[in-house]
Design a protein around this motif. Structure first.
Motif, mmCIF file in Angstrom:
data_model
loop_
_atom_site.group_PDB
_atom_site.id
_atom_site.type_symbol
_atom_site.label_atom_id
_atom_site.label_comp_id
_atom_site.label_asym_id
_atom_site.label_seq_id
_atom_site.Cartn_x
_atom_site.Cartn_y
_atom_site.Cartn_z
ATOM 1 N N ASN A 283 -0.544 3.808 -2.840
ATOM 2 C CA ASN A 283 -0.843 5.197 -2.471
ATOM 3 C C ASN A 283 -0.069 6.150 -3.388
ATOM 4 O O ASN A 283 1.100 5.947 -3.657
ATOM 5 C CB ASN A 283 -0.414 5.405 -1.011
ATOM 6 N N ILE A 284 -0.736 7.144 -3.879
ATOM 7 C CA ILE A 284 -0.093 8.083 -4.807
ATOM 8 C C ILE A 284 0.304 9.331 -4.042
ATOM 9 O O ILE A 284 -0.483 9.855 -3.248
ATOM 10 C CB ILE A 284 -1.066 8.458 -5.942
ATOM 11 N N SER A 285 1.491 9.823 -4.292
ATOM 12 C CA SER A 285 1.975 10.980 -3.535
ATOM 13 C C SER A 285 1.097 12.205 -3.828
ATOM 14 O O SER A 285 0.495 12.321 -4.904
ATOM 15 C CB SER A 285 3.422 11.296 -3.897
ATOM 16 N N ALA A 286 1.064 13.092 -2.857
ATOM 17 C CA ALA A 286 0.252 14.297 -2.996
ATOM 18 C C ALA A 286 0.713 15.127 -4.197
ATOM 19 O O ALA A 286 -0.099 15.694 -4.927
ATOM 20 C CB ALA A 286 0.317 15.106 -1.703
ATOM 21 N N ASP B 127 -9.066 10.781 -3.321
ATOM 22 C CA ASP B 127 -7.906 10.025 -2.853
ATOM 23 C C ASP B 127 -8.176 8.509 -2.901
ATOM 24 O O ASP B 127 -7.776 7.773 -2.018
ATOM 25 C CB ASP B 127 -7.503 10.459 -1.429
ATOM 26 N N TYR C 280 0.827 -1.207 0.000
ATOM 27 C CA TYR C 280 0.000 0.000 0.000
ATOM 28 C C TYR C 280 0.864 1.261 0.000
ATOM 29 O O TYR C 280 0.696 2.153 -0.826
ATOM 30 C CB TYR C 280 -0.940 -0.009 1.205
ATOM 31 N N ARG C 281 1.798 1.323 0.933
ATOM 32 C CA ARG C 281 2.617 2.532 1.059
ATOM 33 C C ARG C 281 3.515 2.754 -0.143
ATOM 34 O O ARG C 281 3.650 3.866 -0.633
ATOM 35 C CB ARG C 281 3.495 2.443 2.315
ATOM 36 N N GLN D 21 -0.587 13.630 -7.466
ATOM 37 C CA GLN D 21 -2.019 13.894 -7.600
ATOM 38 C C GLN D 21 -2.270 15.339 -8.006
ATOM 39 O O GLN D 21 -3.125 15.624 -8.850
ATOM 40 C CB GLN D 21 -2.736 13.596 -6.283
HETATM 41 C C1 NAG Z 1 -1.081 8.268 1.233
HETATM 42 O O1 NAG Z 1 -0.873 9.435 0.476
HETATM 43 C C2 NAG Z 1 -1.417 10.613 1.025
HETATM 44 C C3 NAG Z 1 -1.142 11.739 0.087
HETATM 45 O O2 NAG Z 1 -1.463 11.455 -1.213
HETATM 46 C C4 NAG Z 1 -0.832 10.880 2.381
HETATM 47 O O3 NAG Z 1 -1.468 11.986 2.976
HETATM 48 C C5 NAG Z 1 -1.016 9.664 3.266
HETATM 49 O O4 NAG Z 1 -0.356 9.858 4.483
HETATM 50 C C6 NAG Z 1 -0.446 8.422 2.608
HETATM 51 N N1 NAG Z 1 -0.745 7.265 3.434
HETATM 52 C C7 NAG Z 1 0.169 6.345 3.761
HETATM 53 C C8 NAG Z 1 -0.268 5.276 4.682
HETATM 54 O O5 NAG Z 1 1.305 6.377 3.335
#
Ligand code: NAG
Ligand code: NAG
Ligand code: NAG
Length: 477
Positions: free
Chosen positions: A153-156, A198, A148-149, A159
């Motif tokens: 999950n896509i970086s802010a 998200d 997942y990490r 996005q």
């Molecule tokens: C997933 O990504 C978002 C930003 O896109 C971030 O705020 C969040 O902490 C991330 N979650 C994890 C578990 O890495």
């Protein structure tokens, strides 16, 4: 069954058939416990599958009798018609499913089970095997969170870049349509989709541009799909009313009327002419510093926007009707028998189902959205699971939430396994009800073969869930 494991040499040359069968058999043992008719059922299904692939003549199960004698006995139904085969497969899977363990505890890799078995036989090793099981589950839990990490999950930042590109495109289209067709009755276009909740996974690569049409209330009415001859809940017809008092051309959208109904196809054609045909995308692209091109062929109207050397965003241009009762209908055609269903509008439950999922997570600090994103990523990256999409996965999780209370972060692995199992059961039943509208079957657009293929892949994954992540990772950018 002994013959299958015994005869390795003879199987070398048939496309890995032997290895695959061995693999499936050990899986079946693992999932179902050794022995019994259920195991035979799964093994049989597996063999049928391997045969279909190896022989590349799925409709002619008799052909293989000529090509080689097998050391194992062919089940009696092998000679029957493909239809019956299919039926039999369903029956055996269903029978096997009934004997599936109901918790993740008994699902372990083969080696571990053997190790546990050996030590358990020596001493009264049940405490030790509990420990091993706990460790095993922990590691799936850790693998899922890592996956997942690191991948899902896509970086802010990513996005934000994708959203900016989508917004630029939206602005251009807005200007163009206002200038070129000032009398076209549209509400403000807006952007939507998982990129904005998200819930997008792996790469920020798609967004929907919603284009709401204004329909005159007295001229158009919506008819639910179940009340039509096609009998498809979740789809709607939009009928032109009062033609005798308000003749053709009283409504702007009459130009898209086919046989008395507002045709999403005809509407998409109108927009396609404009969006792909008359907008100078290369010029706009060079101003915005993107490469923009319409995707052809495409079942909806899609623009590909390359906004960085190796980043692409697909923007779906999606006409939308919001009916008086709030029902949202989108111009996204039914996948199967498209001509017959040409006038059908698809009801979108996206907003409602996403809101419900989030609300549930917020109530209990749950991991439903994480579970959804991991599952979406796996389905996006594993070609055998491409047919499952966000809506189906979201609803499977919503339905599971009705039965299962513990969605804490620690329960991710258990819930993920349970989701896989639930999906297999839904596939087996050929039915996944929409949580917000139980009449709607979210599997209604899958072919029988796709259902079998998905069920089979997920079934295998039940005994080796980490294998799903391993399959997914090589496809990552
Ligand atoms: C997933 O990504 C978002 C930003 O896109 C971030 O705020 C969040 O902490 C991330 N979650 C994890 C578990 O890495
Ligand atoms: C409807 O209007 C268009 C122009 O707006 C015209 O070309 C067309 O002939 C009209 N159709 C009818 C049936 O009046
Ligand atoms: C989800 O996938 C199914 C089967 O491929 C398809 O029929 C359906 O339109 C998809 N749903 C959405 C919301 O894209």
């Amino acid at each position: 069954m002994a013959g299958v494991n015994g005869d390795r040499k003879g199987k070398k040359d048939d496309n890995g058939l032997g290895t695959a069968i061995d693999f499936m058999l050990s899986n079946a043992k693992l999932v179902l416990g050794v022995g019994g008719a259920a195991m035979l059922g799964i093994a049989t299904l597996a063999m049928k599958r391997m045969y279909d692939r190896a022989m590349s003549a799925p409709t002619s199960p008799t052909k293989m009798e000529k090509t080689g004698k097998r050391s194992w006995e062919e089940p009696a139904w092998m000679g029957s018609s493909p239809r019956v085969l299919n039926h039999d497969m369903k029956f055996t899977v269903s029978r096997s499913l009934q004997s599936l363990p109901t918790s993740s505890h008994s699902i372990e890799p083969d080696g571990l089970r053997r190790a546990v078995g050996r030590s358990a036989a020596g001493r009264g090793g049940s405490a030790q095997s509990d420990l091993l099981r706990a460790r095993m589950r922990l590691s799936l839990q850790e693998r899922l969170w890592d996956f997942y990490r690191n991948w899902v999950n896509i970086s802010a930042e990513e996005q934000a870049l994708a959203r900016k590109a989508a917004l630029d495109i939206c602005a251009e289209l807005r200007v163009f349509l206002h200038a070129k067709l000032p009398d076209m009755p549209l509400r403000e276009m807006y952007l939507s989709g998982s990129l904005y909740d998200d819930l997008q996974v792996v790469t920020a690569d798609h967004a929907q541009l919603m284009v709401p049409l204004v329909l005159e209330k007295n001229l158009w009415s919506s008819i639910p799909g179940e009340d039509t001859i096609m009998n498809v809940p979740g789809f709607w017809l939009v009928r032109r009313e009062n033609l005798e008092y308000f003749p053709r051309n009283s409504s702007y959208w009459d130009r898209c009327m086919v046989g008395g109904y507002l045709s999403p196809k005809s509407l998409l054609e109108v927009f396609d002419k404009l969006v792909s045909g008359s907008i100078n995308w290369p010029a706009i692209g060079s101003v915005l510093d993107y490469i923009i091109r319409p995707v052809v062929p495409s079942e909806t109207l899609t623009l590909e926007v390359q906004y960085e050397a190796n980043r692409r965003l697909y923007v779906d241009f999606l006409p939308l009707l919001v009916m008086e009762d709030g029902t949202s209908l989108i111009a996204k055609p039914h996948r199967l028998a498209a001509e017959r269903h040409e006038n059908l509008w698809r009801q979108s439950f996206r907003v409602g189902e996403t809101a419900r999922l989030r609300a549930l997570d917020q109530e209990d600090g749950g991991c439903r959205c994480t579970c959804l994103k991991v599952a979406k990523a796996v389905c996006k990256l594993d070609p055998a699971l491409n047919r499952l999409n966000s809506s189906q996965l979201t609803n499977a999780i919503l339905l599971l939430s009705q039965k299962e209370g513990d969605w804490t972060q620690d329960a991710l692995a258990d819930r993920f396994l349970q989701l896989l199992r639930a999906l297999v059961e839904h596939l087996e039943a050929g039915r996944l009800p929409c949580a917000l509208a139980p009449k709607v079957n979210l599997f209604c657009e899958l072919t029988e073969q796709e259902v079998d293929e998905l069920g089979y892949t997920l079934y295998c994954a039940l005994s080796d869930p980490e294998g799903l992540l391993r399959t997914a990772e090589p496809h990552l950018p």
